[in-house]
Write an enzyme that holds these catalytic residues in place. Structure first.
Site, PDB file in Angstrom:
ATOM      1  N   CYS A 118      -4.473 -87.346  -5.560  1.00  0.00           N
ATOM      2  CA  CYS A 118      -5.307 -87.518  -4.528  1.00  0.00           C
ATOM      3  C   CYS A 118      -4.859 -88.617  -3.184  1.00  0.00           C
ATOM      4  CB  CYS A 118      -6.566 -87.941  -5.082  1.00  0.00           C
ATOM      5  SG  CYS A 118      -8.074 -87.720  -4.148  1.00  0.00           S
ATOM      6  N   HIS A 226      -7.284 -83.496  -9.406  1.00  0.00           N
ATOM      7  CA  HIS A 226      -7.181 -84.735 -10.371  1.00  0.00           C
ATOM      8  C   HIS A 226      -6.831 -84.314 -11.605  1.00  0.00           C
ATOM      9  CE1 HIS A 226      -9.064 -88.070  -7.967  1.00  0.00           C
ATOM     10  NE2 HIS A 226      -9.184 -87.357  -7.292  1.00  0.00           N
ATOM     11  N   GLU A 228      -5.533 -86.108 -14.080  1.00  0.00           N
ATOM     12  CA  GLU A 228      -5.638 -87.340 -14.832  1.00  0.00           C
ATOM     13  C   GLU A 228      -7.120 -87.024 -15.734  1.00  0.00           C
ATOM     14  OE1 GLU A 228      -8.302 -88.562 -11.666  1.00  0.00           O
ATOM     15  OE2 GLU A 228      -6.448 -87.552 -11.845  1.00  0.00           O
TER      16      GLU A 228
END
Length: 270
Positions: A118, A226, A228
């Site tokens: 990001c 994203h 993660e």
């Protein structure tokens, strides 16, 4: 038998003023989800270097095995791509910009594994000479890629749209196919890809969602989405961090070999 030291990944901090009753103090912050993805997904130890400056980068990189540039509520300051601030209400982090834009160049030059997510994706593009849309949702032909901020996090980070992955790319391998569903939580996006980058994934509206550094000697990839977020629950996301961790462990092995060689030279010299 000596225990091996941990494989370490540097995650630069956000700089933010926090407090109440009108009293604000500076804090250095790192989101748990990013550190946890490195720990669990990449099987490496996340580390921070509070108050690191550009002059420290070379020495600090010699101590780590990879760098992850995280997402953040703040945006890259548009002065770095020759624009004025379009929305003064959005947070900025010039101290982070100062460090990370230089850190990107150092990682590429020194062959340090680099993963951008990001804001980190946008930092890499800007550091290498690219430009950003400050308001993707106001660009004709582009979709609104922002998350529903009042929704629960499970909804904000839920799959939002597919991305098309470049044939034969590592992203196609990690995803197990030519397309993958990803989340979408960003207001800025790439308007001009930096000359040293190769687009490897696109949203349906054509916005770049993944890229790699051309000619990189090691892992050097970034994504606008994203991965993660609970990376262990999504095979595509898990594969990204697994590959990043593998590259970091390869660097650790080389660092240890170099250290052993230096110790041998010192012993022989004595």
């Amino acid at each position: 038998m000596n225990k091996l030291p941990p494989c370490m990944v540097w995650l630069p901090a956000d700089h933010r003023l926090m407090g109440d009753h009108g009293h604000l103090m500076p804090f250095l912050l790192l989101g748990d989800k990013y550190a946890r993805a490195v720990k669990v997904g990449a099987q490496a130890q996340p580390v921070m270097f509070p108050l690191a400056e550009t002059g420290d980068i070379s020495d600090l990189l010699a101590m780590v095995d990879g760098v992850m540039l995280t997402g953040s509520p703040s945006n890259v300051h548009p002065s770095h791509f020759d624009e004025d601030v379009a929305d003064p209400s959005l947070p900025l982090d010039p101290a982070r910009d100062l460090l990370t834009l230089a850190l990107v160049k150092a990682c590429v030059h020194e062959g340090v594994p680099l993963l951008g997510v990001c804001r980190g994706f946008q930092e890499i593009n800007v550091a290498l000479g690219g430009r950003l849309h400050q308001r993707v949702h106001e660009v004709p032909g582009l979709a609104d890629h922002r998350e529903p901020k009042t929704a629960p996090f499970e909804e904000q980070y839920a799959p939002s749209h597919p991305i098309r992955l470049a044939p034969g790319s590592v992203f196609e391998t990690w995803a197990g196919g030519a397309e993958a569903m990803v989340n979408s939580l960003h207001g800025q996006g790439i308007s001009q890809l930096a000359p040293g980058l190769e687009a490897l994934g696109h949203a349906p509206d054509g916005l770049v969602e993944a890229f790699g550094v051309k000619g990189a000697h090691t892992f050097a990839y970034a994504v606008q989405f994203h991965p993660e977020w609970r990376c262990w629950e999504t095979p595509f996301y898990a594969a990204i961090f697994e590959a990043f961790g593998k590259a970091c462990r390869q660097r650790m092995s080389l660092r240890m070999q170099a250290a052993d060689l230096n110790r041998s030279r010192v012993t022989l010299g004595a």
